[in-house]
Design an enzyme around this catalytic site. Structure first.
Site, PDB file in Angstrom:
ATOM      1  N   ASP A  54      -5.948   2.016   3.151  1.00 43.91           N
ATOM      2  CA  ASP A  54      -5.388   0.993   4.044  1.00 43.91           C
ATOM      3  C   ASP A  54      -6.337  -0.199   4.131  1.00 43.91           C
ATOM      4  O   ASP A  54      -5.918  -1.353   4.075  1.00 43.91           O
ATOM      5  CB  ASP A  54      -5.166   1.563   5.451  1.00 43.91           C
ATOM      6  CG  ASP A  54      -4.057   2.608   5.490  1.00 43.91           C
ATOM      7  OD1 ASP A  54      -3.208   2.591   4.586  1.00 43.91           O
ATOM      8  OD2 ASP A  54      -4.050   3.436   6.417  1.00 43.91           O
ATOM      9  N   LYS A  85      -4.681   3.265  10.400  1.00 43.97           N
ATOM     10  CA  LYS A  85      -3.674   2.374   9.804  1.00 43.97           C
ATOM     11  C   LYS A  85      -3.363   1.191  10.730  1.00 43.97           C
ATOM     12  O   LYS A  85      -3.306   0.045  10.299  1.00 43.97           O
ATOM     13  CB  LYS A  85      -2.403   3.173   9.506  1.00 43.97           C
ATOM     14  CG  LYS A  85      -1.413   2.458   8.617  1.00 43.97           C
ATOM     15  CD  LYS A  85      -0.226   3.310   8.231  1.00 43.97           C
ATOM     16  CE  LYS A  85      -0.490   4.554   7.451  1.00 43.97           C
ATOM     17  NZ  LYS A  85      -1.277   4.505   6.266  1.00 43.97           N
ATOM     18  N   LYS A 139       0.853  -1.186   0.000  1.00 38.41           N
ATOM     19  CA  LYS A 139       0.000   0.000   0.000  1.00 38.41           C
ATOM     20  C   LYS A 139       0.890   1.237   0.000  1.00 38.41           C
ATOM     21  O   LYS A 139       1.742   1.417   0.871  1.00 38.41           O
ATOM     22  CB  LYS A 139      -0.922  -0.016   1.225  1.00 38.41           C
ATOM     23  CG  LYS A 139      -1.961   1.097   1.180  1.00 38.41           C
ATOM     24  CD  LYS A 139      -1.476   2.348   1.854  1.00 38.41           C
ATOM     25  CE  LYS A 139      -2.442   3.491   1.678  1.00 38.41           C
ATOM     26  NZ  LYS A 139      -2.157   4.608   2.604  1.00 38.41           N
ATOM     27  N   GLY A 157      -4.681  11.052  -0.722  1.00 36.89           N
ATOM     28  CA  GLY A 157      -5.402  12.042   0.082  1.00 36.89           C
ATOM     29  C   GLY A 157      -5.019  13.483  -0.173  1.00 36.89           C
ATOM     30  O   GLY A 157      -5.873  14.358  -0.306  1.00 36.89           O
ATOM     31  N   GLY A 159      -0.596   8.469  -0.394  1.00 37.34           N
ATOM     32  CA  GLY A 159      -0.648   9.529  -1.400  1.00 37.34           C
ATOM     33  C   GLY A 159       0.566  10.439  -1.377  1.00 37.34           C
ATOM     34  O   GLY A 159       0.931  11.038  -2.380  1.00 37.34           O
TER      35      GLY A 159
END
Length: 255
Positions: A159, A214, A9, A43, A12
């Site tokens: 996430d 997260k 992952k 984001g 941004g």
């Protein structure tokens, strides 16, 4: 013996730093006995697009409130610009990426909470093209935009999307974030976290906001996958190399 699959992952913020994603893709390109699936957010890009369009951004417990009228901008920023920027950097290194939404990756969405608008939660289904793409030597790059059975669009926390993806593929999971590790009250890195430790740190207000989402997501994924989930920094591509080779860097979240 099939090669190991990793879901990575990317936050941004990777997109705001020139060549940061490229450095990570270079690390992945050097790994020959593993397959990778990238899930990304975006984001800060969404924030700037919404601001330019005259919208205010609000968050609730670390999740972006996503009213229907903002969705075209959120979708454009995440599934459009952010996804293609990552594809461009992957291509420049030699990968053959395919840009996707959660739908093609075998994840449907549904509304999480009315108060959050079009924020979605994930539901795994068996209808994924990811394994076909991996077999064809492609690198799936998945934005955290989801659809429900009626075709309604949802903004899914990236996430959570990555965790759902890892569970769908029974893959290892790494969250590449802005920090080297989860930090304790004295701002020292925590190498290992489990349920009890996490509950305490959240109660004490040490883990808050986006990191709380997260960490909770990592724990949930670790419970589901029955193995450790890693949180590490994208600012150090060598961390990724180390993680892929089984070394312990960053924070390992275990059930």
């Amino acid at each position: 013996m099939s090669s190991k699959t990793w879901v990575i992952k990317l936050g941004g913020a990777v997109l705001n730093t020139e060549n940061a994603a490229k450095a990570l893709f270079e690390v992945l390109y050097e790994q020959h006995d593993a397959q990778f699936v990238i899930v990304h957010g975006g984001g800060s890009l969404v924030d700037s697009w919404l601001k330019e369009a005259g919208f205010a951004s609000a968050k609730h417990q670390g999740l972006r409130i996503s009213p229907k009228e903002q969705m075209p901008y959120i979708v454009g920023a995440l599934a459009g610009a952010a996804n293609k920027q990552l594809m461009a950097q992957a291509i420049s290194v030699g990968h053959k990426p395919v840009g996707l939404s959660l739908y093609e990756a075998g994840i449907t969405a549904s509304q999480k909470l009315k108060a959050l608008g079009q924020v979605g939660q994930c539901h795994n289904n068996a209808d994924s093209i990811i394994n076909d793409l991996l077999s064809a030597g492609r690198l799936p790059i998945i934005s955290s935009i989801g659809f429900d059975e009626q075709g309604l669009l949802y903004n899914v926390n990236a996430d959570e999307a990555a965790a759902a993806m890892a569970s769908n593929l029974n893959a290892e999971l790494i969250f590449m974030t802005d920090v080297e590790a989860v930090l304790d009250a004295n701002k020292q890195p925590l190498h290992q976290l489990d349920t009890k430790h996490i509950d305490t740190l959240i109660a004490e207000g040490v883990i808050v906001g986006g990191m709380e989402v997260k960490v909770k997501t990592s724990l949930h994924a670790a419970q589901h996958l029955r193995r450790g989930v890693y949180i590490s920094s994208w600012q150090k591509p060598e961390n990724l190399t180390a993680l892929l080779q089984g070394e312990h860097v960053g924070t390992k979240v275990t059930p």
